[in-house]
Design a protein around this motif. Structure first.
Motif, short mmCIF file in Angstrom:
data_model
loop_
_atom_site.label_atom_id
_atom_site.label_comp_id
_atom_site.label_asym_id
_atom_site.label_seq_id
_atom_site.Cartn_x
_atom_site.Cartn_y
_atom_site.Cartn_z
N LYS A 91 -15.25 2.36 -2.75
CA LYS A 91 -14.54 3.22 -2.07
C LYS A 91 -13.97 4.33 -3.18
O LYS A 91 -13.60 5.34 -2.81
N SER A 110 -16.52 6.98 -3.14
CA SER A 110 -16.67 7.87 -1.69
C SER A 110 -15.32 8.62 -1.66
O SER A 110 -15.43 9.37 -0.70
N GLU A 140 -12.64 7.40 -0.66
CA GLU A 140 -11.48 6.94 0.18
C GLU A 140 -10.11 6.70 -0.51
O GLU A 140 -9.26 6.48 0.01
N ILE A 141 -10.25 6.21 -1.80
CA ILE A 141 -9.05 5.68 -2.61
C ILE A 141 -9.09 6.21 -4.01
O ILE A 141 -10.30 6.67 -4.36
N SER A 197 -5.10 1.89 -4.50
CA SER A 197 -5.83 0.78 -4.35
C SER A 197 -4.74 -0.45 -4.02
O SER A 197 -5.25 -1.31 -3.51
N MET A 250 -6.64 -0.37 0.95
CA MET A 250 -7.84 -0.25 0.52
C MET A 250 -8.74 0.04 1.93
O MET A 250 -9.68 0.52 2.12
N ASN A 251 -8.20 -0.45 2.99
CA ASN A 251 -8.54 -0.19 4.36
C ASN A 251 -9.86 -0.91 4.51
O ASN A 251 -10.77 -0.18 5.08
#
Length: 69
Positions: A14, A17, A19-20, A25, A55-56
Motif C-alpha cells: 500500500k 502504490s 494508497e497510504i 496507516s 489502510m482500507n
C-alpha cells in the motif's frame, strides 16, 4: 508466515502504490518497531481494527490478520 510478516507485506504494497503514508496507516512508531524486530509481536484487536480501517483493507486481508489473534 507471522502476523508481522503478513501485516508488513500489506503495508509495503500500500505504501508503494501510494494508497497510504506511514502517518495515515494507523501504525504508531513503537508498534512498527516491534513488528520489525519481534517476530512474535501481535497488535491488540483494537489497534488492528483501526489499522484495517485506515489502510482500507479488504475483507480477505482483515480475516487473514485477525486469524492471528
Amino acid at each position: 508466515m507471522t502476523f508481522a510478516q503478513k501485516l508488513l507485506r500489506i503495508y509495503d504494497r500500500k505504501i508503494l502504490s501510494g494508497e497510504i503514508t506511514f502517518s495515515r496507516s494507523g501504525i504508531n512508531k513503537d508498534d512498527f518497531t516491534r513488528l520489525c524486530i519481534d517476530s512474535d509481536y501481535v497488535l491488540s484487536k483494537e489497534k488492528l481494527e483501526i489499522i484495517c480501517d485506515r489502510m482500507n483493507l479488504s475483507e480477505e486481508e482483515r480475516e487473514e490478520l485477525f486469524a492471528y489473534l
